[in-house]
Design a protein around this motif. Structure first.
Motif, PDB file in Angstrom:
ATOM      1  N   LYS A 131     -10.774   8.907  11.482  1.00 43.35           N
ATOM      2  CA  LYS A 131      -9.357   9.163  10.913  1.00 43.35           C
ATOM      3  C   LYS A 131      -8.381   8.081  11.566  1.00 43.35           C
ATOM      4  N   PHE A 132      -8.539   7.503  12.381  1.00 38.82           N
ATOM      5  CA  PHE A 132      -7.825   6.496  13.015  1.00 38.82           C
ATOM      6  C   PHE A 132      -7.849   5.386  11.802  1.00 38.82           C
ATOM      7  N   ILE A 133      -9.105   4.989  11.484  1.00 38.09           N
ATOM      8  CA  ILE A 133      -9.268   3.825  10.488  1.00 38.09           C
ATOM      9  C   ILE A 133      -8.646   4.273   8.965  1.00 38.09           C
ATOM     10  N   ARG A 134      -8.721   5.194   8.498  1.00 35.03           N
ATOM     11  CA  ARG A 134      -8.264   5.844   7.310  1.00 35.03           C
ATOM     12  C   ARG A 134      -6.562   5.688   7.563  1.00 35.03           C
ATOM     13  N   ASN A 135      -6.059   6.043   8.481  1.00 36.79           N
ATOM     14  CA  ASN A 135      -4.619   5.830   8.781  1.00 36.79           C
ATOM     15  C   ASN A 135      -4.247   4.478   8.804  1.00 36.79           C
ATOM     16  N   ALA A 136      -5.035   3.804   9.556  1.00 37.86           N
ATOM     17  CA  ALA A 136      -4.662   2.311   9.418  1.00 37.86           C
ATOM     18  C   ALA A 136      -4.609   1.585   8.163  1.00 37.86           C
ATOM     19  N   ARG A 137      -5.667   1.945   7.158  1.00 39.09           N
ATOM     20  CA  ARG A 137      -5.983   1.409   6.012  1.00 39.09           C
ATOM     21  C   ARG A 137      -4.689   1.901   5.087  1.00 39.09           C
ATOM     22  N   THR A 138      -4.404   3.027   5.154  1.00 37.60           N
ATOM     23  CA  THR A 138      -3.115   3.875   4.518  1.00 37.60           C
ATOM     24  C   THR A 138      -2.124   2.824   4.892  1.00 37.60           C
ATOM     25  N   ALA A 139      -1.536   2.857   6.254  1.00 39.87           N
ATOM     26  CA  ALA A 139      -0.515   2.056   6.472  1.00 39.87           C
ATOM     27  C   ALA A 139      -0.492   0.622   6.071  1.00 39.87           C
ATOM     28  N   LEU A 140      -1.628   0.014   6.180  1.00 41.48           N
ATOM     29  CA  LEU A 140      -1.781  -1.486   5.604  1.00 41.48           C
ATOM     30  C   LEU A 140      -1.336  -1.482   4.227  1.00 41.48           C
ATOM     31  N   SER A 141      -1.948  -0.747   3.558  1.00 38.94           N
ATOM     32  CA  SER A 141      -1.768  -0.567   2.016  1.00 38.94           C
ATOM     33  C   SER A 141      -0.404  -0.491   1.491  1.00 38.94           C
ATOM     34  N   HIS A 142       0.349   0.748   2.325  1.00 36.93           N
ATOM     35  CA  HIS A 142       1.706   0.858   2.051  1.00 36.93           C
ATOM     36  C   HIS A 142       2.636  -0.371   2.440  1.00 36.93           C
ATOM     37  N   ARG A 143       2.132  -0.979   3.332  1.00 36.43           N
ATOM     38  CA  ARG A 143       3.038  -2.077   4.082  1.00 36.43           C
ATOM     39  C   ARG A 143       2.930  -3.552   3.100  1.00 36.43           C
ATOM     40  N   LEU A 144       1.586  -3.569   2.455  1.00 36.19           N
ATOM     41  CA  LEU A 144       1.387  -4.479   1.179  1.00 36.19           C
ATOM     42  C   LEU A 144       2.059  -4.226   0.177  1.00 36.19           C
ATOM     43  N   ALA A 145       2.191  -3.035  -0.285  1.00 33.67           N
ATOM     44  CA  ALA A 145       2.885  -2.595  -1.550  1.00 33.67           C
ATOM     45  C   ALA A 145       4.472  -2.841  -1.233  1.00 33.67           C
ATOM     46  N   GLU A 146       4.975  -2.664   0.155  1.00 36.68           N
ATOM     47  CA  GLU A 146       6.407  -2.846   0.293  1.00 36.68           C
ATOM     48  C   GLU A 146       6.757  -4.247   0.072  1.00 36.68           C
ATOM     49  N   ARG A 147       5.811  -4.978   0.728  1.00 40.49           N
ATOM     50  CA  ARG A 147       5.924  -6.496   0.738  1.00 40.49           C
ATOM     51  C   ARG A 147       5.914  -7.051  -0.824  1.00 40.49           C
ATOM     52  N   ARG A 148       4.998  -6.525  -1.625  1.00 42.71           N
ATOM     53  CA  ARG A 148       5.015  -7.095  -3.044  1.00 42.71           C
ATOM     54  C   ARG A 148       6.164  -6.670  -3.723  1.00 42.71           C
ATOM     55  N   ALA A 149       6.855  -5.465  -3.619  1.00 47.02           N
ATOM     56  CA  ALA A 149       7.923  -5.062  -4.098  1.00 47.02           C
ATOM     57  C   ALA A 149       9.043  -5.611  -3.713  1.00 47.02           C
ATOM     58  N   HIS A 150       9.170  -6.082  -2.521  1.00 46.56           N
ATOM     59  CA  HIS A 150      10.267  -6.812  -1.897  1.00 46.56           C
ATOM     60  C   HIS A 150      10.110  -8.316  -2.643  1.00 46.56           C
ATOM     61  N   ARG A 151       9.018  -8.921  -2.539  1.00 46.00           N
ATOM     62  CA  ARG A 151       8.893 -10.175  -3.156  1.00 46.00           C
ATOM     63  C   ARG A 151       9.451 -10.270  -4.626  1.00 46.00           C
ATOM     64  N   ARG A 152       8.993  -9.125  -5.440  1.00 50.16           N
ATOM     65  CA  ARG A 152       9.251  -8.925  -6.828  1.00 50.16           C
ATOM     66  C   ARG A 152      10.929  -8.887  -6.786  1.00 50.16           C
ATOM     67  N   LEU A 153      11.458  -7.825  -6.023  1.00 56.00           N
ATOM     68  CA  LEU A 153      12.649  -7.836  -6.207  1.00 56.00           C
ATOM     69  C   LEU A 153      13.543  -9.220  -5.783  1.00 56.00           C
ATOM     70  N   SER A 154      13.270  -9.828  -4.880  1.00 50.59           N
ATOM     71  CA  SER A 154      13.778 -11.137  -4.420  1.00 50.59           C
ATOM     72  C   SER A 154      13.694 -11.989  -5.658  1.00 50.59           C
ATOM     73  N   ASP A 155      12.573 -12.005  -6.388  1.00 54.00           N
ATOM     74  CA  ASP A 155      12.081 -13.077  -7.395  1.00 54.00           C
ATOM     75  C   ASP A 155      13.410 -12.625  -8.692  1.00 54.00           C
TER      76      ASP A 155
END
Length: 75
Positions: free
Chosen positions: A2-26
């Motif tokens: 469960k820890f690994i699944r939660n870590a992967r989910t958190a990482l996936s959400h963080r990467l999505a947030e960074r992509r959205a922020h970069r797109r907004l900046s552009d």
């Protein structure tokens, strides 16, 4: 497991947030002229400070970078 699944989910959400922020900046970087920025400011003025906080922070960083770049080229 469960820890690994939660870590992967958190990482996936963080990467999505960074992509959205970069797109907004552009997208915001396209507003360069005084007229374009005035129009953007009018649109942002219709919303609360909480709603526009991320956009304001991005615009401030972009303005500072432009001023710095202009100052470096002058010297």
């Amino acid at each position: 497991m469960k820890f690994i699944r939660n870590a992967r989910t958190a990482l996936s959400h963080r990467l999505a947030e960074r992509r959205a922020h970069r797109r907004l900046s552009d997208e915001l970087a396209a507003f360069r002229t005084a007229a374009e920025r005035s129009e953007l400011d009018m649109v942002l003025g219709r919303h609360s400070a909480d709603e526009t906080a991320e956009i304001d922070a991005i615009l401030s960083r972009q303005d500072a970078a432009r001023r710095y770049g202009a100052a470096v080229h002058i010297v």
